[in-house]
Scaffold this active site. Sequence first.
Site, PDB file in Angstrom:
ATOM      1  N   CYS A   1       0.814  -1.223   0.000  1.00  0.00           N
ATOM      2  CA  CYS A   1       0.000   0.000   0.000  1.00  0.00           C
ATOM      3  C   CYS A   1       0.848   1.274   0.000  1.00  0.00           C
ATOM      4  O   CYS A   1       0.348   2.340  -0.357  1.00  0.00           O
ATOM      5  CB  CYS A   1      -0.926   0.022   1.204  1.00  0.00           C
TER       6      CYS A   1
ATOM      7  N   HIS B   1      -9.287   3.057  -2.060  1.00  0.00           N
ATOM      8  CA  HIS B   1      -7.896   2.703  -1.768  1.00  0.00           C
ATOM      9  C   HIS B   1      -7.330   1.851  -2.915  1.00  0.00           C
ATOM     10  O   HIS B   1      -7.257   0.632  -2.803  1.00  0.00           O
ATOM     11  CB  HIS B   1      -7.858   1.948  -0.443  1.00  0.00           C
TER      12      HIS B   1
END
Length: 370
Positions: free
Chosen positions: A89, A324
């Site tokens: 991420c 996301h």
Amino acid sequence: MTADDRMPVVVAARRTPIGTAGGALRAYTVDELAAPVLRALLEDLDPGVAIEDVLLGNVFGPGGNPARVAALRAGLGEGLPGMTVDRQCASGLSAIVSAATAIRSGEGEAYLAGGVESASTAPTRTWPGGTTYTKAPFAPAELGDPEMGPAADRVAAEAGISRERQDEFAARSHARAVRAQRDGTFDAEIVRLGDVRTDQRPRDRFDAARLARFRPAFTEGGTATAANSCGVNDGAAAVLIVSERVRRSLGVPGLALRASATRGCAPALLGLGAIPAIRAVDHPHPCAVEFTEAFAGQVLACLDAVGLDEQRVSPDGGAIALGHPWGASGAVLVVRLFHRLVRCGHGTTGLAALSSGGGLGVAALWEVRR
């Protein structure tokens, strides 16, 4: 050149709309998402110097160096290389920090850096023998390598973050994002893709009372739900980052990278990686904070640990509302800071931070230069 001449400064920042997996951007591969953003950056502000490289974070793409493929698709020329970064991420922010490091070292003076993810077109992964999987190993099993959701439940429980507080945080993220969409706050940073010009995920009238009706999504008795956690998303974001010497010659404002840090924590508590990274950059009460909201409880645990007020984080909504897109999310933080601080003039300093799979965290402290 002096050390100040080699200060890395973002002078342009763009992103695509963020789509829900299987939604409006489902037909775009990673290079098709990233290429329009790269082109838009150079159309916004051609620095008049040769771009040295294209660095893009990516997690679940097809391989084959998507950064190079996107650069070619963008028409940037066969001589421009490309490097794809995978820090899960944190990949997008790590790609930007890597470009900044190259500028500080004197290796080059102009880079395109960011991240991209297409969950919709990610290939199916299998082990030899045909067993499919969606999560790569982040750590040896004996050290603890939990799935993201159960890890978020554990982090929230150990930090004493209540379900009510998580739902309030998530509701605020959606309300802020919906308001920003209505006010046109995102318009200048978004690169339209076909007919898609706005983020798909933000929900109106998503208040805490409504969120309280959602059941735990990952563990029995847990507090993370589908509503106070991020979605699975598609999108790309990137910046044009140059040396301070180039910025001065252009006569444009920018966002200078004052400090950055990448740190690790226990893999079993992977949501807390941002804590040591933020502490390492010694944040002096930044005017704006952008933190990737993977799970409300995990974000709140990090903010409490470093003494940041949750009300000041992601003022136009974060990943719980906007989405996301894993490899792009860290770059989205910098795009948001650039437009808020440089374009809109809402402050002079900003912090971008996030936690990542495997127990990692990245933080970057920024300052406006005019």
